[in-house]
Design a protein around this motif. Structure first.
Motif, mmCIF file in Angstrom:
data_model
loop_
_atom_site.group_PDB
_atom_site.id
_atom_site.type_symbol
_atom_site.label_atom_id
_atom_site.label_comp_id
_atom_site.label_asym_id
_atom_site.label_seq_id
_atom_site.Cartn_x
_atom_site.Cartn_y
_atom_site.Cartn_z
ATOM 1 N N HIS A 1 0.825 -1.203 0.000
ATOM 2 C CA HIS A 1 0.000 0.000 0.000
ATOM 3 C C HIS A 1 0.862 1.257 0.000
ATOM 4 O O HIS A 1 1.939 1.293 0.596
ATOM 5 C CB HIS A 1 -0.918 0.013 1.229
ATOM 6 N N GLN B 1 -0.500 5.156 0.420
ATOM 7 C CA GLN B 1 -1.658 6.032 0.494
ATOM 8 C C GLN B 1 -1.370 7.234 1.382
ATOM 9 O O GLN B 1 -0.553 7.151 2.306
ATOM 10 C CB GLN B 1 -2.875 5.290 1.076
ATOM 11 N N THR C 1 -3.562 7.633 -3.528
ATOM 12 C CA THR C 1 -3.149 6.234 -3.495
ATOM 13 C C THR C 1 -2.236 5.989 -4.687
ATOM 14 O O THR C 1 -1.998 6.887 -5.501
ATOM 15 C CB THR C 1 -4.358 5.291 -3.526
ATOM 16 N N HIS D 1 -1.887 11.446 -6.859
ATOM 17 C CA HIS D 1 -1.530 10.068 -6.549
ATOM 18 C C HIS D 1 -0.057 9.744 -6.758
ATOM 19 O O HIS D 1 0.745 10.595 -7.156
ATOM 20 C CB HIS D 1 -2.422 9.129 -7.371
ATOM 21 N N ARG E 1 -9.235 9.159 2.309
ATOM 22 C CA ARG E 1 -8.102 8.932 1.430
ATOM 23 C C ARG E 1 -7.913 10.104 0.484
ATOM 24 O O ARG E 1 -8.812 10.463 -0.267
ATOM 25 C CB ARG E 1 -8.316 7.653 0.608
ATOM 26 N N ALA F 1 -6.938 0.390 -4.829
ATOM 27 C CA ALA F 1 -7.439 1.673 -4.341
ATOM 28 C C ALA F 1 -8.055 1.525 -2.972
ATOM 29 O O ALA F 1 -8.210 2.492 -2.261
ATOM 30 C CB ALA F 1 -8.448 2.249 -5.312
ATOM 31 N N LEU G 1 -3.640 9.477 3.860
ATOM 32 C CA LEU G 1 -4.938 9.434 4.521
ATOM 33 C C LEU G 1 -5.044 10.557 5.537
ATOM 34 O O LEU G 1 -4.095 10.811 6.288
ATOM 35 C CB LEU G 1 -5.128 8.092 5.238
#
Length: 344
Positions: free
Chosen positions: A140, A142, A157, A209, A154, A344, A144
């Protein structure tokens, strides 16, 4: 005071811990499987699941014995219920269900990502919601906005590979060994980070992203060219990842001015170069930088028990029908991004 038994088995670490709701870790044990997976250059799900079956019962007994605690004395049993390799997740979750049923204790099914997201609070009692979290691990990558327990927004990502995945694949391409993250970091320590011209995907892009697939491909081309030392490729790759992480995180910080801190968690958070760069970014934004100690960055059961303690205190317990999940996003309402699919 609540005492929680935590179990983690989502990938290739079998882990058990006992943690109280006042942040005391009474015992924490992790059994790795590096020797079993090293010949394959990565984690083999079937081997991992069988190892969990063999290791977990004895590890639970040893953890309880170390703390001098009987199963009847715990207040709840928490276990990773996903996301992760489904075979491993099922082993830990089914074991937790059996213990909870036998002892008459509540079960708390934990999202592995929530364990990482809340883990900095275990050793940083002054950390307060809301904070910006860079969750960066093997599976992962991400950003957040952590607004509270169970409330995660989120902001970004990866649209392809996670950063930790890129580290592992780079290590394999360069023949550096397994696990890949520490191997690349060791090689980079004696390399020149400016020696190899590598791309910084999406750097400066208005798209929020991450992308690391192109960087991984560039590493392959650099190795095949025969013009560079493996150590220089490793150092240049690591610097490219750091640059991307800092750029994307800076963009996210501008979107959440109410954040109280910049927080990093996950296996890649153990990388010294990543920590150093994020520390500087937080200072430039006038925010405290919070990262768990290195042992708490990689998969462990203390973070699962801690998340379980918070959920138990909030009355968020689960029935024995709680499912094991290979995919379990922290923000299920987040917009699906191009290329990310199930990641995602």
């Amino acid at each position: 005071m609540s005492l929680i038994l935590g179990i983690e088995s989502s990938c290739d670490e079998t882990a058990v811990a006992l943690v109280t709701d006042d942040r005391r870790i009474l015992a924490s044990r992790v059994a790795g499987q590096e020797a079993a997976h090293s010949p394959f250059g990565g984690v083999v799900p079937e081997i991992a699941a069988r190892a969990h079956v063999e290791i977990l019962p004895g590890l639970i007994e040893a953890t309880l014995a170390e703390a001098g605690v009987a199963l009847s004395e715990v207040d709840a049993v928490a276990a990773t219920a996903g996301p992760g390799l489904i075979g491993g997740v099922m082993v830990g979750l089914v074991t937790a269900k059996g213990l909870a049923l036998a002892a008459g204790k509540p079960l708390v099914a934990i999202n592995h990502l929530e364990g990482h997201a809340l883990s900095p609070m275990l050793t940083a009692p002054d950390l307060a919601f809301p904070y910006l979290l860079l969750l960066v691990s093997g599976g992962h990558c991400q950003l957040l906005f952590v607004e509270g327990l169970g409330r995660y927004r989120r902001l970004a990502t990866t649209i392809d590979d996670a950063a930790g995945e890129a580290f592992d694949k780079t290590a394999k391409l360069l023949g550096l060994g397994f696990p890949g993250g520490p191997a690349v970091e060791r090689a980079a320590a004696t390399g020149d980070a400016k020696a190899v011209p590598l791309p910084r995907p999406l750097l400066g892009s208005p798209e929020p992203h991450f992308s690391f697939a192109g960087l991984k491909s560039a590493v392959l081309r650099a190795r095949e060219s025969g013009h560079y030392r493996a150590e220089d490729i490793a150092a240049s790759f690591q610097q490219a990842v750091v640059d991307c992480l800092v750029d994307r995180t800076a963009r996210a910080l501008s979107a959440v001015p109410e954040a109280t801190a910049l927080v990093v968690a996950g296996g890649v958070a153990a990388n010294t170069a990543v920590r150093g760069a994020l520390t500087g970014l937080a200072q430039r934004h006038g925010l405290p930088f919070v990262a768990p100690p290195l042992w708490l960055c990689t998969d462990n059961a203390a973070m699962i028990a801690w998340a379980g303690a918070l959920r138990f205190e909030a009355g968020l317990v689960d029935g024995l029908e709680a499912p094991a999940r290979a995919r379990w996003p922290l923000d299920p309402d987040a917009e699906r991004v191009r290329g990310a699919g199930v990641k995602a």
